[in-house]
Design a protein around this motif. Structure first.
Motif, PDB file in Angstrom:
ATOM      1  N   UNK A  10     -23.796 -78.879  21.174  1.00 18.62           N
ATOM      2  CA  UNK A  10     -25.058 -78.378  21.695  1.00 18.62           C
ATOM      3  C   UNK A  10     -25.342 -79.041  23.026  1.00 18.62           C
ATOM      4  N   UNK A  11     -26.218 -78.422  23.778  1.00 18.38           N
ATOM      5  CA  UNK A  11     -26.573 -78.940  25.094  1.00 18.38           C
ATOM      6  C   UNK A  11     -26.985 -77.796  26.000  1.00 18.38           C
ATOM      7  N   UNK A  12     -27.357 -78.154  27.199  1.00 19.97           N
ATOM      8  CA  UNK A  12     -27.817 -77.167  28.178  1.00 19.97           C
ATOM      9  C   UNK A  12     -26.716 -76.179  28.519  1.00 19.97           C
ATOM     10  N   UNK A  13     -27.141 -75.017  28.969  1.00 20.98           N
ATOM     11  CA  UNK A  13     -26.189 -74.076  29.555  1.00 20.98           C
ATOM     12  C   UNK A  13     -25.483 -74.818  30.682  1.00 20.98           C
ATOM     13  N   UNK A  14     -24.214 -74.567  30.843  1.00 19.73           N
ATOM     14  CA  UNK A  14     -23.462 -75.232  31.908  1.00 19.73           C
ATOM     15  C   UNK A  14     -22.986 -76.627  31.562  1.00 19.73           C
ATOM     16  N   UNK A  15     -23.180 -77.057  30.305  1.00 17.16           N
ATOM     17  CA  UNK A  15     -22.781 -78.427  29.950  1.00 17.16           C
ATOM     18  C   UNK A  15     -21.329 -78.517  29.483  1.00 17.16           C
ATOM     19  N   UNK A  16     -20.663 -77.375  29.322  1.00 14.13           N
ATOM     20  CA  UNK A  16     -19.249 -77.393  28.950  1.00 14.13           C
ATOM     21  C   UNK A  16     -18.982 -77.226  27.467  1.00 14.13           C
ATOM     22  N   UNK A  17     -19.970 -76.752  26.727  1.00  6.70           N
ATOM     23  CA  UNK A  17     -19.797 -76.603  25.277  1.00  6.70           C
ATOM     24  C   UNK A  17     -18.612 -75.711  24.930  1.00  6.70           C
ATOM     25  N   UNK A  18     -18.473 -74.611  25.646  1.00  7.30           N
ATOM     26  CA  UNK A  18     -17.388 -73.663  25.363  1.00  7.30           C
ATOM     27  C   UNK A  18     -16.026 -74.233  25.747  1.00  7.30           C
ATOM     28  N   UNK A  19     -15.919 -74.785  26.940  1.00  7.52           N
ATOM     29  CA  UNK A  19     -14.610 -75.287  27.377  1.00  7.52           C
ATOM     30  C   UNK A  19     -14.195 -76.526  26.589  1.00  7.52           C
ATOM     31  N   UNK A  20     -15.129 -77.438  26.330  1.00 10.81           N
ATOM     32  CA  UNK A  20     -14.811 -78.644  25.547  1.00 10.81           C
ATOM     33  C   UNK A  20     -14.471 -78.245  24.107  1.00 10.81           C
ATOM     34  N   UNK A 109     -26.599 -82.683  38.125  1.00 14.73           N
ATOM     35  CA  UNK A 109     -25.348 -81.971  37.852  1.00 14.73           C
ATOM     36  C   UNK A 109     -25.629 -80.637  37.170  1.00 14.73           C
ATOM     37  N   UNK A 110     -26.495 -80.665  36.144  1.00 10.51           N
ATOM     38  CA  UNK A 110     -26.821 -79.434  35.422  1.00 10.51           C
ATOM     39  C   UNK A 110     -27.523 -78.421  36.330  1.00 10.51           C
ATOM     40  N   UNK A 111     -28.477 -78.885  37.119  1.00 13.93           N
ATOM     41  CA  UNK A 111     -29.190 -77.982  38.038  1.00 13.93           C
ATOM     42  C   UNK A 111     -28.193 -77.299  38.967  1.00 13.93           C
ATOM     43  N   UNK A 112     -27.258 -78.075  39.522  1.00 14.66           N
ATOM     44  CA  UNK A 112     -26.260 -77.496  40.432  1.00 14.66           C
ATOM     45  C   UNK A 112     -25.358 -76.486  39.734  1.00 14.66           C
ATOM     46  N   UNK A 113     -25.048 -76.717  38.465  1.00 16.24           N
ATOM     47  CA  UNK A 113     -24.202 -75.785  37.716  1.00 16.24           C
ATOM     48  C   UNK A 113     -24.952 -74.510  37.328  1.00 16.24           C
ATOM     49  N   UNK A 114     -26.233 -74.648  37.049  1.00 13.99           N
ATOM     50  CA  UNK A 114     -27.014 -73.534  36.504  1.00 13.99           C
ATOM     51  C   UNK A 114     -27.642 -72.651  37.575  1.00 13.99           C
ATOM     52  N   UNK A 115     -28.231 -73.284  38.599  1.00 13.17           N
ATOM     53  CA  UNK A 115     -28.985 -72.477  39.574  1.00 13.17           C
ATOM     54  C   UNK A 115     -28.069 -71.450  40.249  1.00 13.17           C
ATOM     55  N   UNK A 116     -28.621 -70.329  40.527  1.00 15.40           N
ATOM     56  CA  UNK A 116     -27.908 -69.215  41.174  1.00 15.40           C
ATOM     57  C   UNK A 116     -26.872 -68.534  40.279  1.00 15.40           C
ATOM     58  N   UNK A 121     -29.450 -65.981  31.881  1.00 17.14           N
ATOM     59  CA  UNK A 121     -30.685 -65.198  31.968  1.00 17.14           C
ATOM     60  C   UNK A 121     -31.971 -66.022  31.967  1.00 17.14           C
ATOM     61  N   UNK A 122     -31.987 -67.128  31.251  1.00 17.63           N
ATOM     62  CA  UNK A 122     -33.195 -67.955  31.204  1.00 17.63           C
ATOM     63  C   UNK A 122     -33.479 -68.571  32.574  1.00 17.63           C
ATOM     64  N   UNK A 123     -32.421 -68.884  33.314  1.00 20.11           N
ATOM     65  CA  UNK A 123     -32.562 -69.647  34.553  1.00 20.11           C
ATOM     66  C   UNK A 123     -32.585 -68.799  35.831  1.00 20.11           C
ATOM     67  N   UNK A 124     -32.317 -67.509  35.723  1.00 23.38           N
ATOM     68  CA  UNK A 124     -32.141 -66.665  36.911  1.00 23.38           C
ATOM     69  C   UNK A 124     -33.298 -66.782  37.908  1.00 23.38           C
ATOM     70  N   UNK A 125     -34.518 -66.743  37.415  1.00 19.86           N
ATOM     71  CA  UNK A 125     -35.674 -66.732  38.319  1.00 19.86           C
ATOM     72  C   UNK A 125     -36.361 -68.097  38.441  1.00 19.86           C
ATOM     73  N   UNK A 126     -35.730 -69.138  37.921  1.00 21.94           N
ATOM     74  CA  UNK A 126     -36.352 -70.463  37.939  1.00 21.94           C
ATOM     75  C   UNK A 126     -36.093 -71.215  39.242  1.00 21.94           C
ATOM     76  N   UNK A 127     -37.108 -71.962  39.656  1.00 21.89           N
ATOM     77  CA  UNK A 127     -36.943 -72.867  40.798  1.00 21.89           C
ATOM     78  C   UNK A 127     -36.231 -74.124  40.294  1.00 21.89           C
ATOM     79  N   UNK A 128     -35.795 -74.962  41.220  1.00 27.61           N
ATOM     80  CA  UNK A 128     -35.139 -76.225  40.845  1.00 27.61           C
ATOM     81  C   UNK A 128     -36.093 -77.079  40.010  1.00 27.61           C
ATOM     82  N   UNK A 129     -37.389 -77.106  40.391  1.00 26.23           N
ATOM     83  CA  UNK A 129     -38.369 -77.888  39.621  1.00 26.23           C
ATOM     84  C   UNK A 129     -38.542 -77.350  38.205  1.00 26.23           C
ATOM     85  N   UNK A 130     -38.601 -76.039  38.060  1.00 18.52           N
ATOM     86  CA  UNK A 130     -38.738 -75.430  36.737  1.00 18.52           C
ATOM     87  C   UNK A 130     -37.500 -75.711  35.876  1.00 18.52           C
TER      88      UNK A 130
END
Length: 172
Positions: A10-20, A109-116, A121-130
Motif C-alpha cells: 500500500x502507499x500513494x499512487x506513484x510509490x511503486x506498488x505495482x513494479x515492486x 519525490x511523490x509530488x514529482x511522480x504524480x503531478x501532470x 484521476x484523483x490528482x489530475x486537477x490538484x495543485x502541488x499544495x493540494x
C-alpha cells in the motif's frame, strides 16, 4: 514461502506498488495481482476513464469488491490502489490477515511522480499544495501497515531485498 498470508503493498499512487510487487512475486515464485489492473480488466476501461465516465463512487465500490475478493487468495503478492487502504473494510482485512508493507517516499519525490500524470484521476486537477496535503493525510493512514519501507535513494531491487529480509525474519 512458508506462510499462507498474502504480501500486500500500500502507499500513494506513484510509490511503486505495482513494479515492486511484480519483482517480488517473481523472486518468491508466487502470483502477483495489481488491484487497479484487475479492475481495468473486469470493466474493460482504464481507471482514469472509469472515474471520468462512471465517477469515483462507482470506482470505489468496484475497488472494494475486487480487493476483498483478491485478499481471499493465499500466498500471493497484492498491490492495492492508492486509495484502497482508506476503505475501512479493506484496511481491517489487510491488517487482520495479511502481511502489509507501506512503500514510503519523500513528499517531494511523490509530488514529482504524480503531478501532470493523466493516469492519476484523483490528482489530475490538484495543485502541488493540494497534492502535498493529500500525501500527508494518506500517510497517517498508510502508517498503520505492519511494515514501513523507506524507499528514498534505493533501487527497486534494494527495496525488494529489504522486503524479503523483513518477510523472512517474520517467518521464523
Amino acid at each position: 514461502m512458508k506462510s499462507k498470508k498474502n504480501l500486500v503493498f500500500l502507499g500513494m499512487m506513484g510509490s511503486g506498488k505495482s513494479s515492486i510487487g511484480s519483482i517480488l512475486s517473481k523472486k518468491l515464485k508466487i502470483d502477483f495481482f495489481d488491484v487497479d489492473h484487475e479492475i481495468e480488466k473486469k470493466i474493460g476501461m482504464e481507471i482514469s476513464k472509469i472515474f471520468e465516465n462512471k465517477g469515483e463512487k462507482y470506482f470505489r465500490e468496484i475497488e472494494e469488491l475486487t480487493t476483498l475478493k483478491l485478499l481471499k487468495k493465499s500466498k500471493t503478492v497484492i498491490s492495492l490502489g492508492g486509495g484502497a487502504f482508506l476503505n475501512n473494510k479493506i484496511k481491517k482485512e489487510v491488517l487482520s490477515n495479511h502481511t502489509s508493507f507501506w512503500l514510503n517516499w519523500d513528499i517531494k519525490t511523490l509530488v514529482n511522480r504524480i503531478k501532470d500524470s493523466k493516469k492519476r484521476p484523483i490528482a489530475i486537477k490538484m495543485s502541488v499544495n493540494e497534492l502535498t496535503l493529500l500525501i500527508k493525510k494518506r500517510s497517517t493512514i498508510y502508517s498503520k501497515a505492519m511494515y514501513k519501507i523507506d524507499c528514498e535513494n534505493l533501487t527497486k531491487n534494494e527495496i525488494v531485498g529489504n522486503i524479503i529480509k523483513i518477510y523472512d525474519a517474520d517467518q521464523t
